[in-house]
Write a protein that holds these residues in place. Sequence first.
Motif, short mmCIF file in Angstrom:
data_model
loop_
_atom_site.label_atom_id
_atom_site.label_comp_id
_atom_site.label_asym_id
_atom_site.label_seq_id
_atom_site.Cartn_x
_atom_site.Cartn_y
_atom_site.Cartn_z
N LYS A 97 0.66 -1.30 0.07
CA LYS A 97 0.08 -0.24 0.10
C LYS A 97 0.74 1.15 0.06
O LYS A 97 0.57 2.27 -0.61
CB LYS A 97 -0.92 -0.13 1.15
CG LYS A 97 -2.03 1.17 1.41
CD LYS A 97 -3.04 0.79 2.40
CE LYS A 97 -3.89 2.18 2.55
NZ LYS A 97 -4.90 2.12 3.45
N GLN A 98 2.05 1.29 0.78
CA GLN A 98 2.88 2.32 0.70
C GLN A 98 3.43 2.75 -0.51
O GLN A 98 3.73 3.71 -0.97
CB GLN A 98 3.80 2.24 1.88
CG GLN A 98 5.05 3.61 1.90
CD GLN A 98 5.68 3.53 3.37
OE1 GLN A 98 6.23 2.66 3.64
NE2 GLN A 98 5.75 4.78 3.88
N ILE A 99 3.90 1.47 -1.17
CA ILE A 99 4.39 1.81 -2.58
C ILE A 99 3.43 2.46 -3.58
O ILE A 99 3.79 3.43 -4.30
CB ILE A 99 5.11 0.44 -3.07
CG1 ILE A 99 6.40 -0.01 -2.41
CG2 ILE A 99 5.49 0.43 -4.76
CD1 ILE A 99 6.92 -1.24 -2.53
N LEU A 100 2.16 1.84 -3.51
CA LEU A 100 1.06 2.35 -4.40
C LEU A 100 0.75 3.81 -4.07
O LEU A 100 0.62 4.64 -5.03
CB LEU A 100 -0.24 1.35 -4.21
CG LEU A 100 -1.08 1.76 -4.95
CD1 LEU A 100 -1.12 1.55 -6.34
CD2 LEU A 100 -2.55 1.02 -4.52
N VAL A 116 8.67 8.12 5.32
CA VAL A 116 8.69 7.26 6.36
C VAL A 116 8.49 5.84 6.27
O VAL A 116 7.19 5.55 5.98
CB VAL A 116 7.73 7.76 7.72
CG1 VAL A 116 8.03 6.99 9.03
CG2 VAL A 116 7.62 9.35 7.88
N PRO A 117 9.56 5.16 6.12
CA PRO A 117 9.26 3.63 5.48
C PRO A 117 8.75 2.83 6.64
O PRO A 117 9.12 2.88 7.80
CB PRO A 117 10.76 3.37 5.19
CG PRO A 117 11.73 4.09 6.00
CD PRO A 117 10.92 5.51 6.18
N THR A 123 11.03 -0.40 0.61
CA THR A 123 10.69 1.16 0.17
C THR A 123 11.85 1.82 -0.77
O THR A 123 11.67 2.74 -1.20
CB THR A 123 10.58 2.13 1.37
OG1 THR A 123 10.94 1.55 2.83
CG2 THR A 123 9.13 2.81 1.68
N ALA A 124 13.02 0.78 -0.80
CA ALA A 124 13.72 1.37 -1.83
C ALA A 124 13.26 1.41 -3.31
O ALA A 124 13.59 2.35 -4.13
CB ALA A 124 14.98 0.26 -1.96
N ALA A 125 11.93 0.57 -3.44
CA ALA A 125 11.45 0.73 -4.91
C ALA A 125 10.56 1.93 -4.95
O ALA A 125 10.64 2.62 -6.08
CB ALA A 125 10.34 -0.42 -4.83
N VAL A 144 15.81 4.68 4.43
CA VAL A 144 15.53 3.59 3.69
C VAL A 144 16.86 2.85 3.19
O VAL A 144 17.77 3.40 2.90
CB VAL A 144 14.91 4.39 2.37
CG1 VAL A 144 14.68 3.18 1.15
CG2 VAL A 144 13.63 4.99 2.77
N LYS A 145 16.64 1.60 3.10
CA LYS A 145 18.04 0.72 2.94
C LYS A 145 18.17 0.56 1.63
O LYS A 145 17.35 0.49 0.72
CB LYS A 145 17.88 -0.31 3.62
CG LYS A 145 18.04 -0.43 5.28
CD LYS A 145 19.63 -0.15 5.44
CE LYS A 145 20.22 -1.58 5.30
NZ LYS A 145 21.55 -1.71 5.97
#
Length: 363
Positions: A97-100, A116-117, A123-125, A144-145
């Motif tokens: 959902k966060q990526i979307l 805020v990952p 979340t690198a994406a 973010v890694k």
Amino acid sequence: MDRGFSNARLIMFTLTLIFFTSACENAAETRATTDPSAVEKNHSPGQPSEEGKIKIGFSMDTLEEERWLRDRALFKEAVENLGAEVEIMAANEDDAKQILQAETLISQGVDLLVVVPNNAEATAAIVNKAHLAGIKVISYDRLVKNADIDMYISFDNEQVGELQAKAITELVPKGRYVLIGGASTDYNAHLLKKGVFNVLQPYIDRGDITIVYDQWTDNWTPTNAYKNMEVALKANNNHIDAVIAANDATAGGAIAALEAHGLAGKIPVSGQDAELAAAQRIVVGTQHLTIYKPLNMLAEKAAELAVKMAKGESIVADRKINNGKIEVPSVLLAPIAVDRHNIDETIIRDHFHSREDVYMVDQ
């Protein structure tokens, strides 16, 4: 053929052509002002929108904890005070959902993205997608890694762990320690643990302190922390001398488990975030300390950096943190250890919480 009739037909044809051309131009203008895709194509990151305002996207992991509600409000206020606008979305601890949501913010043509990952790796994406669209990304509070993140702003999380461990070892220089960690997917939890062991390792090497239980807490939730603490108590027949909990939520879960065994207030417990419930536990004696991170400082600094970077201004960072891929330019603010001796001079004086709320008295 009648010359008059021919002239009339010519005039009618000319008028029709003018009307048709005008209608086509009006339709094109209408599409340009109402079609979102048309607006996006004409708005490049780093340039003010047609309304003349920089637009910041804020992708948040969750709003389930008290502190993140504060961050949202403070960041929004700080961005707007700088003459920009902000679009905020929260993913409720759902990576997909966060990526979307981040993709939605990118498609809306934000000038910069603040993240805020939930999952430091996943979340690198988001960073990759933003960069493909020419949008820079700031990692807010959590790193973010394995991504080419443009800036990281947070409190010094390693120092948070050090402050917790120093305070607890002053009370219990020898004994059996339980570590209730944060979420293993959150890189901050790893930085925190590193800071804890910076302090504890010499005690461990001397044989003064023994770590009898050390476990991560899924999603930082009090329920999972409670379960971890129950396991630790059972495995050690309740023979525990100190608890270092990653934050106030996990401290609350650990203290609830201690209370169920009649041990609340007898074993010192640390936390961080200066949540109201933690401050109340400190004054009644069931939690020894919390780490206060003035969120207004974090939000205001993040807003300042976001707007400057969105305008294309260069930023000089005083620190760098390795995220597994690059040395990320970083701004790290100093946290403050708070116990019942300085709670009035810190979180209450700063109006982070009112004295009436902390001490649970009528105004």
